[in-house]
Design a protein around this motif. Structure first.
Motif, PDB file in Angstrom:
ATOM      1  N   ALA A  12       0.821  -1.205   0.000  1.00  0.00           N
ATOM      2  CA  ALA A  12       0.000   0.000   0.000  1.00  0.00           C
ATOM      3  C   ALA A  12       0.856   1.257   0.000  1.00  0.00           C
ATOM      4  O   ALA A  12       0.572   2.213  -0.712  1.00  0.00           O
ATOM      5  N   ALA A  13       1.928   1.254   0.791  1.00  0.00           N
ATOM      6  CA  ALA A  13       2.800   2.428   0.860  1.00  0.00           C
ATOM      7  C   ALA A  13       3.434   2.700  -0.492  1.00  0.00           C
ATOM      8  O   ALA A  13       3.460   3.839  -0.971  1.00  0.00           O
ATOM      9  N   LEU A  14       3.940   1.645  -1.135  1.00  0.00           N
ATOM     10  CA  LEU A  14       4.573   1.838  -2.441  1.00  0.00           C
ATOM     11  C   LEU A  14       3.537   2.209  -3.489  1.00  0.00           C
ATOM     12  O   LEU A  14       3.763   3.096  -4.312  1.00  0.00           O
ATOM     13  N   VAL A  60      13.301  -0.067 -15.087  1.00  0.00           N
ATOM     14  CA  VAL A  60      11.983  -0.698 -14.949  1.00  0.00           C
ATOM     15  C   VAL A  60      12.147  -2.150 -14.507  1.00  0.00           C
ATOM     16  O   VAL A  60      11.433  -2.633 -13.618  1.00  0.00           O
ATOM     17  N   THR A  61      13.106  -2.858 -15.098  1.00  0.00           N
ATOM     18  CA  THR A  61      13.364  -4.250 -14.722  1.00  0.00           C
ATOM     19  C   THR A  61      13.767  -4.347 -13.258  1.00  0.00           C
ATOM     20  O   THR A  61      13.283  -5.214 -12.521  1.00  0.00           O
ATOM     21  N   ARG A  62      14.645  -3.432 -12.818  1.00  0.00           N
ATOM     22  CA  ARG A  62      15.051  -3.421 -11.404  1.00  0.00           C
ATOM     23  C   ARG A  62      13.860  -3.136 -10.494  1.00  0.00           C
ATOM     24  O   ARG A  62      13.690  -3.753  -9.445  1.00  0.00           O
ATOM     25  N   LEU A  63      13.033  -2.179 -10.911  1.00  0.00           N
ATOM     26  CA  LEU A  63      11.868  -1.816 -10.105  1.00  0.00           C
ATOM     27  C   LEU A  63      10.879  -2.968 -10.010  1.00  0.00           C
ATOM     28  O   LEU A  63      10.331  -3.252  -8.937  1.00  0.00           O
ATOM     29  N   LEU A  64      10.656  -3.664 -11.111  1.00  0.00           N
ATOM     30  CA  LEU A  64       9.758  -4.824 -11.084  1.00  0.00           C
ATOM     31  C   LEU A  64      10.306  -5.914 -10.166  1.00  0.00           C
ATOM     32  O   LEU A  64       9.551  -6.584  -9.464  1.00  0.00           O
ATOM     33  N   LYS A  65      11.616  -6.091 -10.185  1.00  0.00           N
ATOM     34  CA  LYS A  65      12.238  -7.089  -9.314  1.00  0.00           C
ATOM     35  C   LYS A  65      12.045  -6.709  -7.851  1.00  0.00           C
ATOM     36  O   LYS A  65      11.714  -7.553  -7.006  1.00  0.00           O
ATOM     37  N   LEU A  66      12.232  -5.413  -7.555  1.00  0.00           N
ATOM     38  CA  LEU A  66      12.033  -4.930  -6.189  1.00  0.00           C
ATOM     39  C   LEU A  66      10.576  -5.090  -5.742  1.00  0.00           C
ATOM     40  O   LEU A  66      10.296  -5.297  -4.563  1.00  0.00           O
ATOM     41  N   GLN A  67       9.658  -4.974  -6.699  1.00  0.00           N
ATOM     42  CA  GLN A  67       8.237  -5.060  -6.380  1.00  0.00           C
ATOM     43  C   GLN A  67       7.657  -6.465  -6.522  1.00  0.00           C
ATOM     44  O   GLN A  67       6.459  -6.662  -6.348  1.00  0.00           O
ATOM     45  N   LEU A  71      12.406   7.267 -12.343  1.00  0.00           N
ATOM     46  CA  LEU A  71      12.597   5.843 -12.081  1.00  0.00           C
ATOM     47  C   LEU A  71      13.832   5.607 -11.223  1.00  0.00           C
ATOM     48  O   LEU A  71      13.819   4.787 -10.297  1.00  0.00           O
ATOM     49  N   ARG A  72      14.898   6.346 -11.519  1.00  0.00           N
ATOM     50  CA  ARG A  72      16.128   6.197 -10.745  1.00  0.00           C
ATOM     51  C   ARG A  72      15.889   6.568  -9.273  1.00  0.00           C
ATOM     52  O   ARG A  72      16.376   5.904  -8.357  1.00  0.00           O
ATOM     53  N   LYS A  73      15.097   7.625  -9.044  1.00  0.00           N
ATOM     54  CA  LYS A  73      14.795   8.058  -7.675  1.00  0.00           C
ATOM     55  C   LYS A  73      13.959   7.008  -6.942  1.00  0.00           C
ATOM     56  O   LYS A  73      14.182   6.739  -5.761  1.00  0.00           O
ATOM     57  N   ILE A  74      12.978   6.423  -7.636  1.00  0.00           N
ATOM     58  CA  ILE A  74      12.130   5.401  -7.010  1.00  0.00           C
ATOM     59  C   ILE A  74      12.961   4.173  -6.652  1.00  0.00           C
ATOM     60  O   ILE A  74      12.863   3.642  -5.548  1.00  0.00           O
ATOM     61  N   VAL A  75      13.805   3.730  -7.591  1.00  0.00           N
ATOM     62  CA  VAL A  75      14.672   2.581  -7.323  1.00  0.00           C
ATOM     63  C   VAL A  75      15.600   2.885  -6.156  1.00  0.00           C
ATOM     64  O   VAL A  75      15.792   2.060  -5.258  1.00  0.00           O
TER      65      VAL A  75
END
Length: 200
Positions: A9-11, A38-45, A128-132
């Motif tokens: 929920a937070a993310l 995007v690939t890194r972010l999907l992995k994190l999520q 995206l870089r900031k979110i990662v």
């Protein structure tokens, strides 16, 4: 489970707020660097994606179990209820053992072409870089670590502070539903069940 839900929920809230601001902009051009982010972010999520898939697979079974519990008491002889309940539990476990991995794996496969596409189109490389960076930061890890404690603290206080009012409102609702269904409400003065803090 609660902690995972809060993490998701937070993310989701952070992404939604950023996406709302980004949606007014034209789609940002895709680059190899963006695709890698995007690939890194999907992995994190991935844990959040898996949690969503699990919820989607479990929800219909939970609803069926609620209905089965009612039917069990009204349609099955008392001496057979325990055995039938065990059979239903076994059937449900079989369904979950098959359905959860199926939905989870498909969610992971679909994420790049759904979530990934939105991220690629709506967010700049810098965003995206900031979110990662946020999700990989030790501060965010520490925040996640204490989410359960924060939630538990709020839940305990919330239940304590609202119990009296909620019990009264639940009793009124129970009587209203009983009247509409032509069913008498319990005369033994039992209080309706009020949610209790997790782990209590």
């Amino acid at each position: 489970m609660i902690q995972k839900s809060l993490n998701t929920a937070a993310l989701s809230l952070a992404l939604l707020l950023t996406a709302t601001a980004a949606s007014a902009q034209a789609p940002t051009p895709s680059t190899p660097a963006k695709k890698e982010l995007v690939t890194r972010l999907l992995k994190l999520q991935q844990p959040g994606i898996e949690s969503l898939a699990r919820t989607l697979a479990e929800q219909p079974a939970a609803e069926m179990l609620d209905g089965a519990a009612v039917a069990l008491r009204s349609r099955v002889a008392a001496d057979k209820q325990e055995a039938v309940a065990k059979d239903i539990q076994a059937d449900t476990k079989k369904y979950l053992d098959e359905a959860v991995p199926l939905v989870r794996n498909r969610a992971i496969q679909l994420a790049p072409s759904t979530v990934g596409t939105v991220l690629d189109q709506k967010f700049s490389e810098d965003e995206l870089r900031k979110i990662v960076s946020l999700l990989e930061s030790p501060e965010y890890a520490k925040y996640q670590q204490h989410l359960g404690e924060m939630q538990q603290s709020l839940q305990v206080k919330l239940v304590a502070d609202t119990r009296g009012n909620i019990e009264t409102k639940l009793r009124t609702l129970e009587q209203s539903i009983g009247t509409r269904l032509g069913v008498s409400t319990p005369a033994n003065g039992n209080k309706p069940a009020v949610p209790k803090p997790a782990g209590k």
